[in-house]
Enzyme design. Structure first.
Site, mmCIF file in Angstrom:
data_model
loop_
_atom_site.group_PDB
_atom_site.id
_atom_site.type_symbol
_atom_site.label_atom_id
_atom_site.label_comp_id
_atom_site.label_asym_id
_atom_site.label_seq_id
_atom_site.Cartn_x
_atom_site.Cartn_y
_atom_site.Cartn_z
ATOM 1 N N TYR A 82 -101.466 -38.317 -91.916
ATOM 2 C CA TYR A 82 -102.661 -37.816 -91.490
ATOM 3 C C TYR A 82 -103.908 -38.742 -92.047
ATOM 4 O O TYR A 82 -104.817 -39.409 -91.389
ATOM 5 C CB TYR A 82 -103.080 -36.521 -92.031
ATOM 6 C CG TYR A 82 -102.695 -35.476 -91.055
ATOM 7 C CD1 TYR A 82 -101.248 -34.924 -91.233
ATOM 8 C CD2 TYR A 82 -103.322 -35.012 -89.858
ATOM 9 C CE1 TYR A 82 -100.860 -33.980 -90.509
ATOM 10 C CE2 TYR A 82 -102.729 -34.120 -89.069
ATOM 11 C CZ TYR A 82 -101.657 -33.386 -89.166
ATOM 12 O OH TYR A 82 -100.971 -32.835 -88.452
ATOM 13 N N ARG A 85 -103.738 -41.741 -89.609
ATOM 14 C CA ARG A 85 -104.324 -41.123 -88.081
ATOM 15 C C ARG A 85 -106.073 -41.188 -88.405
ATOM 16 O O ARG A 85 -106.852 -41.424 -87.488
ATOM 17 C CB ARG A 85 -103.772 -39.885 -87.737
ATOM 18 C CG ARG A 85 -102.533 -39.897 -87.241
ATOM 19 C CD ARG A 85 -102.019 -38.693 -86.935
ATOM 20 N NE ARG A 85 -102.759 -38.038 -85.875
ATOM 21 C CZ ARG A 85 -102.774 -36.495 -85.623
ATOM 22 N NH1 ARG A 85 -101.831 -36.162 -86.415
ATOM 23 N NH2 ARG A 85 -103.696 -36.284 -84.900
ATOM 24 N N GLN A 126 -108.812 -30.152 -77.746
ATOM 25 C CA GLN A 126 -107.852 -30.123 -78.537
ATOM 26 C C GLN A 126 -107.629 -31.101 -79.478
ATOM 27 O O GLN A 126 -106.669 -31.246 -80.525
ATOM 28 C CB GLN A 126 -106.447 -30.110 -77.757
ATOM 29 C CG GLN A 126 -106.340 -28.673 -76.643
ATOM 30 C CD GLN A 126 -105.133 -29.024 -75.831
ATOM 31 O OE1 GLN A 126 -104.151 -28.348 -76.100
ATOM 32 N NE2 GLN A 126 -105.287 -29.691 -74.713
ATOM 33 N N VAL A 128 -108.598 -33.926 -82.353
ATOM 34 C CA VAL A 128 -109.024 -33.771 -83.731
ATOM 35 C C VAL A 128 -110.017 -34.979 -84.230
ATOM 36 O O VAL A 128 -110.391 -35.280 -85.493
ATOM 37 C CB VAL A 128 -108.100 -33.339 -84.715
ATOM 38 C CG1 VAL A 128 -107.262 -32.194 -84.390
ATOM 39 C CG2 VAL A 128 -107.012 -34.698 -84.882
ATOM 40 N N ASP A 129 -110.232 -35.894 -83.404
ATOM 41 C CA ASP A 129 -110.795 -37.353 -83.628
ATOM 42 C C ASP A 129 -112.209 -37.261 -83.726
ATOM 43 O O ASP A 129 -112.741 -38.570 -84.331
ATOM 44 C CB ASP A 129 -110.152 -38.527 -82.621
ATOM 45 C CG ASP A 129 -110.497 -37.934 -81.156
ATOM 46 O OD1 ASP A 129 -109.519 -38.188 -80.250
ATOM 47 O OD2 ASP A 129 -111.491 -37.273 -80.803
ATOM 48 N N HIS A 144 -108.582 -27.297 -82.159
ATOM 49 C CA HIS A 144 -107.381 -27.630 -83.258
ATOM 50 C C HIS A 144 -107.902 -28.244 -84.545
ATOM 51 O O HIS A 144 -107.191 -28.935 -85.196
ATOM 52 C CB HIS A 144 -106.480 -28.511 -82.822
ATOM 53 C CG HIS A 144 -105.532 -27.794 -81.492
ATOM 54 N ND1 HIS A 144 -105.111 -28.554 -80.447
ATOM 55 C CD2 HIS A 144 -105.260 -26.404 -81.304
ATOM 56 C CE1 HIS A 144 -104.601 -27.569 -79.586
ATOM 57 N NE2 HIS A 144 -104.895 -26.282 -79.924
ATOM 58 N N CYS A 152 -109.548 -28.407 -100.081
ATOM 59 C CA CYS A 152 -108.648 -27.996 -100.957
ATOM 60 C C CYS A 152 -107.724 -26.808 -100.611
ATOM 61 O O CYS A 152 -108.055 -25.842 -100.205
ATOM 62 C CB CYS A 152 -109.635 -27.447 -102.238
ATOM 63 S SG CYS A 152 -108.684 -27.034 -103.567
ATOM 64 N N GLY A 214 -106.519 -34.694 -69.302
ATOM 65 C CA GLY A 214 -105.669 -35.503 -70.221
ATOM 66 C C GLY A 214 -105.029 -34.581 -71.231
ATOM 67 O O GLY A 214 -105.020 -34.967 -72.359
ATOM 68 N N GLU A 242 -100.165 -37.980 -65.674
ATOM 69 C CA GLU A 242 -98.803 -37.383 -65.166
ATOM 70 C C GLU A 242 -99.050 -35.921 -64.654
ATOM 71 O O GLU A 242 -99.877 -35.173 -64.975
ATOM 72 C CB GLU A 242 -97.890 -37.533 -66.240
ATOM 73 C CG GLU A 242 -97.534 -38.703 -66.940
ATOM 74 C CD GLU A 242 -97.102 -38.667 -68.255
ATOM 75 O OE1 GLU A 242 -96.612 -39.700 -68.778
ATOM 76 O OE2 GLU A 242 -97.346 -37.639 -69.245
#
Ligand code: BV8
Length: 273
Positions: A82, A85, A126, A128-129, A144, A152, A214, A242
Site C-alpha cells: 500500500y 501504491r 471506486q 482510492v488515489d 472504497h 491506527c 473505466g 473492454e
C-alpha cells in the site's frame, strides 16, 4: 454516434451520477486491478516501484492483498504494497478524463443549480488515489476510501504520514503503543462507509442519467448502482476499454479510453445550444 447522444443526454439531464473505476486513472500511470498488465504496459507507473514491489504487483492478485485477512496474516507485506501504491498516487497527475469530469461538474452546477441535495452532479468513485479531487472535482463520494490517509488499528484515529516512503513496515501508530497503521481503504469483505453508501443511494435514486466509466463492473455493491438507476428510468451509458457485464444493458456503450472520450463529449456539450 454514442458520444453525441451522451452529450445531448448530459445537456438535458437534471441530475447526473458518474461512477468511475481504476480505468479512469490508468492514463495517469496507475495500474488497474484486473487488466493491470495491459494498462501497466500502456501507461508507465508514475513512481517506478522498487523491483521487489513490481514483482509483488505481478506476483499477487490485488484481490488477495486487499483484505483484512491478508493484513492480519502479513501486515508488513500488505503495508509495503500500500505504501508503494501511495507513492504512485502522490506522484500521479490527473489526466484529461479526470479534468473533463471536473469541467462537467462545473458546467452542470452553473447551468442548473439543483434546488435541493443531491446536486446536479455526483461523482461516485471506486478509486482510492484522490486524482478526481486533484483535478478539481468537488462532489466526490469515495466508495472504497482512500490510500493517502492511514489510521491506527487500535484507536481508529488518522495519523500524519510523510510524503516520502514509510520507514517501518507495518508503520507503528503514534496513538497507541500496540497499534499499527493501515490505509483508509475499504478492503474486500469490509462494509463501505455508511456515509458514502447513503450519499450514493440518494444520488442514484434522484438521477436521470448514470454514466459508468473505466470499471469492470464486477465489484459490489458499486456495480449494482447503474441497474438501480435504470430501474427507476434513468438513461445509462458506459465508457470502457473492454466489454463488461453491463455493456449490453446500457443505452449507450462506448469502447474508448476515458481520457479521449470524455474531452470529446465535453467539446460536443459546449457546442450545443
Ligand atoms: C461489502 C479498495 C458487505 C482497496 C476495493 C454482493 C453484494 C455485496 C458484496 C459482495 C457481493 N458479492 C461479492 C461481494 C464481496 C465483494 C465483491 O464485490 N467481490 C467481487 C470481487 C465479486 N465486495 C465487498 O467486499 C465490498 N464490501 O459489500 O461489504 C459484504 C461483504 C462480503 C459479502 C457480502 C457483503 C467491498 C468492496 C471494496 C473492495 N475494495 N478497493 C484497494 O484499492 O486496494 S475494490 C477495487 O476494485 C478498487 O476499488 C477498484 O476500483 C475496484 C473495482 O475495480 P475497477 O475499478 O473496475 O478496476 P478493474 O481493474 O477491475 O477494471 C478497470 C476497467 O477499466 C477495465 O474494464 C478496463 O478495461 C478499463 N480501462 C482500462 N483503461 C481504461 C479503461 N477504461 C477507459 N479508459 C481507460 N484508459
Amino acid at each position: 454516434m454514442p458520444l453525441r447522444a451522451i452529450a445531448a443526454a448530459l445537456n438535458a439531464a437534471h441530475r447526473v451520477v458518474v461512477l468511475t473505476g481504476a480505468g479512469v486513472s490508468a492514463e495517469s500511470g496507475i495500474p488497474t486491478f484486473r487488466a493491470r498488465s495491459a494498462d501497466a504496459a500502456d501507461s508507465k507507473p508514475a513512481a517506478q516501484p522498487p523491483s521487489s514491489m513490481a514483482a509483488l504487483w505481478k506476483e499477487f492478485d490485488p484481490l488477495t492483498l486487499a483484505t483484512p485477512e491478508a493484513f492480519a496474516a502479513n501486515p508488513e507485506r500488505v503495508a509495503r504494497w500500500y505504501d508503494w501504491r501511495r507513492q504512485g498516487c502522490l506522484a500521479a497527475l490527473p489526466n484529461p478524463g479526470h479534468l473533463a469530469l471536473a469541467q462537467l461538474e462545473s458546467f452542470l452546477a452553473a447551468r442548473r443549480p439543483a434546488a435541493a441535495a443531491p446536486g446536479p452532479f455526483t461523482l461516485l468513485t471506486q478509486n482510492v488515489d484522490r486524482l478526481h479531487q486533484k483535478a478539481g472535482s468537488r462532489a466526490v463520494v469515495e466508495l472504497h476510501g482512500n490510500i493517502l490517509t492511514w489510521r491506527c488499528t487500535r484507536t481508529g484515529r488518522d495519523a500524519d504520514l510523510p510524503s516520502e516512503p514509510l520507514a517501518q513496515f507495518p508503520p507503528p501508530s503514534p496513538h497507541h503503543p500496540q497499534g499499527i497503521l493501515r490505509p483508509n481503504v475499504v478492503w474486500f469483505g469490509e462494509m463501505l462507509p455508511p456515509s458514502a453508501l447513503q450519499a450514493a443511494f440518494e444520488a442514484v435514486e434522484a438521477c436521470d442519467l448514470f454514466l459508468s466509466i473505466g470499471t469492470s463492473s464486477v465489484v459490489q455493491p458499486a456495480a449494482s448502482f447503474i441497474q438501480q438507476a435504470a430501474r427507476r428510468g434513468a438513461a445509462t451509458a458506459e465508457i470502457n476499454l473492454e466489454p463488461t457485464p453491463i455493456s449490453h444493458q446500457v443505452d449507450w456503450s462506448v469502447r474508448a479510453r476515458s481520457g479521449e472520450a470524455l474531452p470529446a463529449i465535453m467539446a460536443l456539450l459546449f457546442a450545443m445550444p
